[in-house]
Design a protein around this motif. Structure first.
Motif, PDB file in Angstrom:
ATOM      1  N   ARG A 174      -8.923  -9.277  34.030  1.00  0.00           N
ATOM      2  CA  ARG A 174     -10.355  -9.535  33.855  1.00  0.00           C
ATOM      3  C   ARG A 174     -10.905  -8.742  32.675  1.00  0.00           C
ATOM      4  O   ARG A 174     -11.352  -9.306  31.693  1.00  0.00           O
ATOM      5  N   LEU A 175     -10.889  -7.418  32.789  1.00  0.00           N
ATOM      6  CA  LEU A 175     -11.468  -6.569  31.748  1.00  0.00           C
ATOM      7  C   LEU A 175     -12.745  -7.216  31.203  1.00  0.00           C
ATOM      8  O   LEU A 175     -12.879  -7.509  30.017  1.00  0.00           O
ATOM      9  N   ASP A 176     -13.630  -7.446  32.146  1.00  0.00           N
ATOM     10  CA  ASP A 176     -14.880  -8.157  31.894  1.00  0.00           C
ATOM     11  C   ASP A 176     -15.978  -7.156  32.204  1.00  0.00           C
ATOM     12  O   ASP A 176     -16.049  -6.668  33.336  1.00  0.00           O
ATOM     13  N   LEU A 177     -16.732  -6.756  31.239  1.00  0.00           N
ATOM     14  CA  LEU A 177     -16.952  -7.228  29.880  1.00  0.00           C
ATOM     15  C   LEU A 177     -15.821  -6.905  28.900  1.00  0.00           C
ATOM     16  O   LEU A 177     -15.113  -5.912  29.063  1.00  0.00           O
TER      17      LEU A 177
ATOM     18  N   LYS B 226      -5.388  -2.319  23.785  1.00  0.00           N
ATOM     19  CA  LYS B 226      -5.944  -3.670  23.673  1.00  0.00           C
ATOM     20  C   LYS B 226      -5.650  -4.439  24.949  1.00  0.00           C
ATOM     21  O   LYS B 226      -4.622  -4.223  25.593  1.00  0.00           O
ATOM     22  N   GLU B 227      -6.506  -5.356  25.317  1.00  0.00           N
ATOM     23  CA  GLU B 227      -6.323  -6.051  26.597  1.00  0.00           C
ATOM     24  C   GLU B 227      -5.029  -6.858  26.664  1.00  0.00           C
ATOM     25  O   GLU B 227      -4.442  -7.021  27.718  1.00  0.00           O
ATOM     26  N   THR B 228      -4.583  -7.379  25.519  1.00  0.00           N
ATOM     27  CA  THR B 228      -3.268  -8.030  25.489  1.00  0.00           C
ATOM     28  C   THR B 228      -2.469  -7.461  24.325  1.00  0.00           C
ATOM     29  O   THR B 228      -3.043  -7.000  23.337  1.00  0.00           O
ATOM     30  N   VAL B 229      -1.150  -7.513  24.443  1.00  0.00           N
ATOM     31  CA  VAL B 229      -0.301  -7.002  23.374  1.00  0.00           C
ATOM     32  C   VAL B 229       0.729  -8.054  22.984  1.00  0.00           C
ATOM     33  O   VAL B 229       1.229  -8.786  23.832  1.00  0.00           O
ATOM     34  N   GLY B 230       1.020  -8.109  21.685  1.00  0.00           N
ATOM     35  CA  GLY B 230       2.005  -9.067  21.186  1.00  0.00           C
ATOM     36  C   GLY B 230       3.416  -8.538  21.371  1.00  0.00           C
ATOM     37  O   GLY B 230       4.322  -9.258  21.758  1.00  0.00           O
ATOM     38  N   ASP B 231       3.603  -7.264  21.100  1.00  0.00           N
ATOM     39  CA  ASP B 231       4.883  -6.627  21.383  1.00  0.00           C
ATOM     40  C   ASP B 231       4.620  -5.153  21.648  1.00  0.00           C
ATOM     41  O   ASP B 231       3.484  -4.693  21.593  1.00  0.00           O
ATOM     42  N   LEU B 232       5.668  -4.417  21.970  1.00  0.00           N
ATOM     43  CA  LEU B 232       5.532  -2.990  22.248  1.00  0.00           C
ATOM     44  C   LEU B 232       6.180  -2.202  21.121  1.00  0.00           C
ATOM     45  O   LEU B 232       7.182  -2.635  20.552  1.00  0.00           O
TER      46      LEU B 232
ATOM     47  N   ARG C 108     -14.401 -14.364  33.032  1.00  0.00           N
ATOM     48  CA  ARG C 108     -13.146 -14.828  32.436  1.00  0.00           C
ATOM     49  C   ARG C 108     -11.954 -14.255  33.208  1.00  0.00           C
ATOM     50  O   ARG C 108     -12.040 -13.188  33.818  1.00  0.00           O
ATOM     51  N   VAL C 109     -10.829 -14.980  33.164  1.00  0.00           N
ATOM     52  CA  VAL C 109      -9.557 -14.422  33.614  1.00  0.00           C
ATOM     53  C   VAL C 109      -8.605 -14.607  32.438  1.00  0.00           C
ATOM     54  O   VAL C 109      -8.339 -15.733  32.012  1.00  0.00           O
ATOM     55  N   ILE C 110      -8.131 -13.486  31.893  1.00  0.00           N
ATOM     56  CA  ILE C 110      -7.366 -13.541  30.649  1.00  0.00           C
ATOM     57  C   ILE C 110      -6.126 -14.420  30.822  1.00  0.00           C
ATOM     58  O   ILE C 110      -5.429 -14.328  31.821  1.00  0.00           O
ATOM     59  N   ASN C 111      -5.875 -15.248  29.850  1.00  0.00           N
ATOM     60  CA  ASN C 111      -4.763 -16.217  29.861  1.00  0.00           C
ATOM     61  C   ASN C 111      -4.906 -17.301  30.921  1.00  0.00           C
ATOM     62  O   ASN C 111      -3.974 -18.066  31.157  1.00  0.00           O
ATOM     63  N   GLN C 112      -6.034 -17.363  31.622  1.00  0.00           N
ATOM     64  CA  GLN C 112      -6.184 -18.384  32.660  1.00  0.00           C
ATOM     65  C   GLN C 112      -7.498 -19.136  32.628  1.00  0.00           C
ATOM     66  O   GLN C 112      -7.541 -20.344  32.745  1.00  0.00           O
ATOM     67  N   ARG C 113      -8.591 -18.371  32.547  1.00  0.00           N
ATOM     68  CA  ARG C 113      -9.890 -19.043  32.620  1.00  0.00           C
ATOM     69  C   ARG C 113     -10.792 -18.485  31.532  1.00  0.00           C
ATOM     70  O   ARG C 113     -10.925 -17.272  31.377  1.00  0.00           O
ATOM     71  N   LYS C 114     -11.438 -19.382  30.825  1.00  0.00           N
ATOM     72  CA  LYS C 114     -12.349 -18.961  29.762  1.00  0.00           C
ATOM     73  C   LYS C 114     -13.601 -18.329  30.342  1.00  0.00           C
ATOM     74  O   LYS C 114     -13.970 -18.604  31.481  1.00  0.00           O
ATOM     75  N   ALA C 115     -14.264 -17.524  29.549  1.00  0.00           N
ATOM     76  CA  ALA C 115     -15.557 -16.987  29.966  1.00  0.00           C
ATOM     77  C   ALA C 115     -16.554 -18.138  30.095  1.00  0.00           C
ATOM     78  O   ALA C 115     -16.420 -19.152  29.424  1.00  0.00           O
ATOM     79  N   ILE C 116     -17.550 -17.970  30.986  1.00  0.00           N
ATOM     80  CA  ILE C 116     -18.591 -18.983  31.063  1.00  0.00           C
ATOM     81  C   ILE C 116     -19.402 -18.967  29.763  1.00  0.00           C
ATOM     82  O   ILE C 116     -19.456 -17.955  29.065  1.00  0.00           O
ATOM     83  N   ASP C 117     -19.987 -20.096  29.438  1.00  0.00           N
ATOM     84  CA  ASP C 117     -20.827 -20.172  28.232  1.00  0.00           C
ATOM     85  C   ASP C 117     -22.124 -19.430  28.478  1.00  0.00           C
ATOM     86  O   ASP C 117     -22.845 -19.735  29.419  1.00  0.00           O
TER      87      ASP C 117
ATOM     88  N   LEU D 136     -24.435  -3.395  34.084  1.00  0.00           N
ATOM     89  CA  LEU D 136     -23.382  -4.384  33.862  1.00  0.00           C
ATOM     90  C   LEU D 136     -22.022  -3.742  34.124  1.00  0.00           C
ATOM     91  O   LEU D 136     -21.784  -2.602  33.742  1.00  0.00           O
ATOM     92  N   GLU D 137     -21.167  -4.506  34.787  1.00  0.00           N
ATOM     93  CA  GLU D 137     -19.877  -3.940  35.169  1.00  0.00           C
ATOM     94  C   GLU D 137     -18.809  -4.136  34.101  1.00  0.00           C
ATOM     95  O   GLU D 137     -18.753  -5.161  33.447  1.00  0.00           O
ATOM     96  N   VAL D 138     -17.935  -3.118  33.989  1.00  0.00           N
ATOM     97  CA  VAL D 138     -16.662  -3.286  33.305  1.00  0.00           C
ATOM     98  C   VAL D 138     -15.629  -3.336  34.423  1.00  0.00           C
ATOM     99  O   VAL D 138     -15.364  -2.351  35.085  1.00  0.00           O
ATOM    100  N   ASP D 139     -15.089  -4.509  34.643  1.00  0.00           N
ATOM    101  CA  ASP D 139     -14.142  -4.724  35.733  1.00  0.00           C
ATOM    102  C   ASP D 139     -12.756  -4.334  35.227  1.00  0.00           C
ATOM    103  O   ASP D 139     -12.302  -4.852  34.214  1.00  0.00           O
ATOM    104  N   SER D 140     -12.089  -3.408  35.925  1.00  0.00           N
ATOM    105  CA  SER D 140     -10.828  -2.844  35.417  1.00  0.00           C
ATOM    106  C   SER D 140      -9.601  -3.691  35.689  1.00  0.00           C
ATOM    107  O   SER D 140      -8.513  -3.370  35.227  1.00  0.00           O
TER     108      SER D 140
END
Ligand code: DGT
Ligand code: CA
Ligand code: CA
Ligand code: ZN
Length: 579
Positions: free
Chosen positions: A513-516, A193-199, A479-488, A505-509
């Motif tokens: 970002r992980l955008d999309l 998952k792109e973010t994790v709550g704990d390990l 988007r930048v995770i935890n920093q900037r929301k995706a554009i509308d 369409l790109e999947v940015d690694s």
């Protein structure tokens, strides 16, 4: 698991009591927390079978604790704990979430500076009061402020790519302990998952008597700042990086079942259990049982097979249709890191990257890639050295030269000419069409006007994609995770337009970002839109991020066929270009 929840509450009760200078009680609660953390059996089951008496019979659990456990099982709450929180209104759990703050320091902050919550903490740090306390310094004070910032932005969730190396390292260290024959990362980190709550880490041990040594090691690792619970089969700690990590030890016959259970997701587990029940079986973290006889449990594939399912890769275990697909033998054959032959987004020293084109070529060759596309920024981003048409032409000559050097060495590798061309406010592109037409592949991207209303933003992207030179839309939602929301955006309209115009369409690694995001990637797959998986490297070190993009694509059900840079270079060019 309810045991963990109760153990955590008891540990917190002990911390509250400790602040109140109670001599005996805090230790009793932290001991009880440890014992509960160690229990093999679920407290709910113990209670169901033997009532409050069975709880009281547990070692270290007195009558009033048993009552509290009963209350939690029945109501999901413990009034005594709620009252403690109100009376000594120290927000212990938020304060310990600040990187570097353990209960001891929190107690000191409370006593000396009356700090009860994050707001008090921030104010004291800003007023430079914390540095004066014994054991704290200017550096600690700075780190506290940084920690607070981080918490506010992330809601306490950590970006997988940044925490992953630490998780791997801890797993490897545990694997090396005596008696451990296997160790795995589980939980959301295994599902990538792109973010994790704990390990969550699992270890396989055959001899129970050696477990104590592993747990001693785990709870005293140099990174540990707080031990929530320590037991013979599970322990839970907080690391100075601010993240919690759980370790569980499982015997051989349960390892696969445990790995499934603790990999989750919870919703996936619940669905699996339903399938077991339909077959007259019982599934839990110890195995798959027919009456009381284990019929599977050693390995994950064995458990899935015994449930009549194809093996489901961890990235898909979100209960979003994977179980049905597995039942029907219709799971996708997912893209793998080794399938990727080229990297199509790389920034060099020509704009804001750290390395030269040659550095990237060498690093990519070492990684086994067959081609890279150089995509420096375009002229609108003048501040970071964005290229105009003239400079782009000059860069092309350097690329020709580098390709000749590589070819002379007999290496099968190609540097492609590209750009990350800005999409202007109205959807037109930052560079002239004839300059773009000379490049091998053109990436286009939004780096400004993030706040346009959805309708104009969507029109802007569609107009950019309608340009015959625009081959790939980089990091589509910005988007930048935890920093900037995706554009509308109207994402369905964007994906539809990508399909119609033949835009990839790109999947940015890049880990933040992980955008999309996964859910949008899946829409691309359903629609038949091509994707590229690129690193967006600004340094050769970033080439290592590819695995996170691949994982994201896997979470979006992507198979090799739809990834343009999983094809040899000529085929990739044929597929990606519109003209
Ligand atoms: P996270 O830590 O928030 O990023 O997400 P996870 O998925 O790692 O969740 P975590 O750490 O709470 O638990 C690890 C796994 O354990 C979870 O994915 C599934 C399993 N699990 C935890 N609690 C339950 C539960 O109440 N029921 C079932 N069936 N599984 C659970
Ligand atoms: Ca977890
Ligand atoms: Ca966990
Ligand atoms: Zn960019």
């Amino acid at each position: 698991m309810i045991n963990e929840e109760i153990a955590k509450i008891f540990q917190e009760i002990s911390e509250y009591l400790e602040m109140g200078e109670e001599p005996f009680k805090p230790r009793a609660y932290s001991r009880a927390a440890r014992i509960i953390g160690e229990l093999e059996k679920d407290l709910t089951d113990i209670y169901k079978e033997g009532g409050e008496k069975a709880l009281k019979d547990l070692p270290g659990i007195g009558g009033s604790m048993a009552e509290k456990i009963e209350e939690y099982i029945k109501t999901g709450k413990i009034k005594y704990f709620e009252d403690l929180k109100k009376k000594a209104p120290i927000d212990v759990s938020s304060l310990t979430a600040v990187e570097g703050l353990g209960p001891k320091k929190i107690k000191q902050l409370y006593k000396k500076l009356d700090i009860k919550n994050i707001e008090d903490l921030e104010k004291a740090a800003k007023d430079k009061k914390i540095r004066e306390l014994e054991g704290f310094g200017e550096k600690t004070e700075e780190n506290i402020l940084k920690g607070i910032d981080f918490l506010r932005q992330s809601g306490g969730r950590f970006i997988l790519g940044y925490i992953y190396p630490l998780a791997q390292e801890i797993k490897e260290r545990i694997k090396k302990r005596k008696g451990v024959s296997k160790a795995n990362i589980a939980g959301s980190a295994r599902r990538m998952k792109e973010t994790v709550g704990d390990l969550d880490v699992l270890a396989l041990m055959d001899k129970e008597d050696e477990a104590a040594d592993v747990m001693d090691y785990f709870t005293s690792m140099p990174e540990v700042i707080n031990v929530y619970s320590k037991g013979s089969t599970r322990s839970s700690v907080r690391l100075k990086q601010g993240i919690d990590i759980d370790l569980r030890i499982l015997p051989k016959e349960s390892y696969g079942a445990g790995l499934i259970y603790f990999t989750g997701s919870k919703d996936h587990n619940i669905e699996l259990r339903k399938i077991a029940i339909k077959k007259g079986l019982k599934l839990n973290e110890y195995g798959l049982f027919k009456r009381d006889k284990a019929i599977a449990g050693k390995s994950e594939p064995e458990v899935y097979e015994s449930l009549g399912l194809d093996f489901i890769p961890p990235e898909l275990r979100e209960n979003t249709g994977e179980i049905e697909a597995s039942l029907n033998g219709e799971l996708p054959h997912l893209i793998e890191e080794k399938d990727i032959l080229g990297d199509l987004q790389i920034q060099t020293k020509w704009s804001d990257g750290e390395n030269s084109i040659m550095d990237y070529a060498e690093a990519a060759i070492k990684k086994g890639l067959k081609y890279i596309l150089i995509t420096d920024h375009s002229k609108r981003l003048a501040m970071i050295g964005g290229l105009d048409e003239k400079k782009l032409k000059k860069q092309g000559k350097e690329i020709d030269k580098i390709n000749r050097i590589i070819a002379d060495k007999g290496i099968d590798f190609r540097v492609l000419k590209g750009v990350e061309c800005d999409i202007l406010k109205d959807g037109s592109l930052d560079l002239a069409d004839d300059a773009l037409a000379e490049l091998d592949i053109v990436g286009v991207a939004v780096h400004s006007y993030f706040n346009l209303p959805a309708v104009s933003q969507t029109e802007r992207l569609i107009k950019a994609m309608e340009n015959k030179n625009a081959d790939i839309l980089f990091h589509p939602t910005t988007r930048v995770i935890n920093q900037r929301k995706a554009i509308d955006l109207d994402i369905d309209a964007v994906i539809e337009a990508a399909y119609k115009t033949g835009t990839t369409l790109e999947v940015d690694s890049f880990p933040d970002r992980l955008d999309l995001k996964d859910e949008y990637i899946r829409k691309c797959v359903e629609k038949g839109v091509k994707v590229s998986i690129d690193t967006d490297a600004h340094s050769i070190k970033h080439l290592d991020y590819l695995k996170f993009g691949v994982a994201q694509a896997r979470r979006g059900w992507v198979s090799k066929e739809s990834v343009i840079n999983a094809w040899p270079v000529d085929e990739c060019l044929r597929k990606v270009r519109k003209v």
